[in-house]
Design a protein around this motif. Structure first.
Motif, PDB file in Angstrom:
ATOM      1  N   CYS A  39      31.483  49.410  50.034  1.00  0.00           N
ATOM      2  CA  CYS A  39      31.673  50.142  51.286  1.00  0.00           C
ATOM      3  C   CYS A  39      32.896  51.045  51.210  1.00  0.00           C
ATOM      4  O   CYS A  39      32.964  52.052  51.901  1.00  0.00           O
ATOM      5  CB  CYS A  39      31.769  49.177  52.460  1.00  0.00           C
ATOM      6  SG  CYS A  39      33.337  48.299  52.565  1.00  0.00           S
ATOM      7  N   CYS A  76      29.967  44.943  54.950  1.00  0.00           N
ATOM      8  CA  CYS A  76      29.998  46.256  55.590  1.00  0.00           C
ATOM      9  C   CYS A  76      28.958  47.169  54.946  1.00  0.00           C
ATOM     10  O   CYS A  76      28.603  47.009  53.781  1.00  0.00           O
ATOM     11  CB  CYS A  76      31.392  46.874  55.469  1.00  0.00           C
ATOM     12  SG  CYS A  76      32.576  46.112  56.592  1.00  0.00           S
ATOM     13  N   CYS A  98      37.196  47.567  48.528  1.00  0.00           N
ATOM     14  CA  CYS A  98      36.255  46.556  48.027  1.00  0.00           C
ATOM     15  C   CYS A  98      35.966  46.779  46.548  1.00  0.00           C
ATOM     16  O   CYS A  98      35.832  45.830  45.782  1.00  0.00           O
ATOM     17  CB  CYS A  98      34.960  46.592  48.837  1.00  0.00           C
ATOM     18  SG  CYS A  98      35.100  45.674  50.377  1.00  0.00           S
ATOM     19  N   CYS A 149      32.273  40.668  51.754  1.00  0.00           N
ATOM     20  CA  CYS A 149      32.134  41.836  52.631  1.00  0.00           C
ATOM     21  C   CYS A 149      30.654  42.154  52.838  1.00  0.00           C
ATOM     22  O   CYS A 149      29.874  42.128  51.886  1.00  0.00           O
ATOM     23  CB  CYS A 149      32.841  43.040  52.009  1.00  0.00           C
ATOM     24  SG  CYS A 149      32.758  44.510  53.053  1.00  0.00           S
ATOM     25  N   CYS A 201      27.659  46.528  51.251  1.00  0.00           N
ATOM     26  CA  CYS A 201      28.712  46.334  50.248  1.00  0.00           C
ATOM     27  C   CYS A 201      28.400  45.150  49.324  1.00  0.00           C
ATOM     28  O   CYS A 201      28.015  44.082  49.791  1.00  0.00           O
ATOM     29  CB  CYS A 201      30.042  46.110  50.950  1.00  0.00           C
ATOM     30  SG  CYS A 201      31.441  46.057  49.816  1.00  0.00           S
TER      31      CYS A 201
HETATM   32 ZN   LIG Z   1      33.134  46.155  51.431  1.00  0.00          ZN
END
Ligand SMILES: [Zn+2]
Length: 194
Positions: free
Chosen positions: A175, A161, A179, A159, A154
């Motif tokens: 992600c 992820c 976001c 973030c 991401c």
């Molecule tokens: Zn994210």
């Protein structure tokens, strides 16, 4: 964050109504570290992962994991994250090949009777042993077909992820829609200030 019943964004999985693929299980495992959550590490116990596996329609795997598996789950998670982070297939191979060899992740041919036969890895193994064979094998097959460019992290700081990019053009950056929106809101505020 707009989340499903397991607390993960609904856009992490391609089709929430059918069992998640092993590549998606790898994604769920890697995303047990979520810097937007407090605490960031969801693998301090099995609660989140068990719910995630059940929501992803893998109740069997969920029931086979025990708290003793947590160190191995964290090691597998941290190794697999490198595959999402790199854009270099050789680096992905350097991470995945030792995992495949250690887990003896040999594909076996399984005849189904009515449909076509399939290749299965980790047959007859349970819980963490199944994951240690199946997840690296699935990511290796994915990289062999699509390259590492279709696995990403991401871009909405902080973030970290990971995601599987299924867009036609391969342009996914975030992600989840949360976001994406978070970053758009930040850019909007910046524009208004200047
Ligand atoms: Zn994210």
């Amino acid at each position: 964050m707009p989340v499903g019943p397991a607390g993960f964004p609904s856009d992490w999985l391609a089709d929430p109504s059918s069992p998640a693929s092993d590549v998606e299980l790898a994604l769920l495992l890697v995303n047990t570290l979520d810097l937007l959550e407090d605490p960031a590490d969801r693998l301090r116990d099995l609660t989140w992962l068990t719910h995630a596996l059940e929501s992803a329609r893998h109740d069997g795997l969920a029931g086979e994991l025990t708290a003793r598996d947590l160190p191995r789950l964290r090691r597998l998670r941290d190794a697999l994250r490198h595959v999402f982070e790199t854009d270099d297939d050789a680096q992905a191979a350097a991470v995945l090949n030792p995992l495949l060899e250690r887990a003896r992740a040999v594909p076996l041919l399984v005849a189904s009777g009515d449909g076509p036969a399939s290749l299965r890895v980790g047959l007859g193994r349970q819980g963490i042993a199944a994951l240690e064979a199946r997840l690296p094998a699935a990511l290796a097959a994915f990289v062999a077909t699509h390259g590492t460019g279709r696995l990403g992290v991401c871009g909405s700081d902080p973030c970290r992820c990971v995601f599987v990019d299924r867009t036609r053009a391969g342009t996914r950056k975030y992600c989840c829609s949360y976001c994406n929106d978070r970053l758009a809101a930040r850019a909007y505020r910046r524009r208004r200030r200047s």
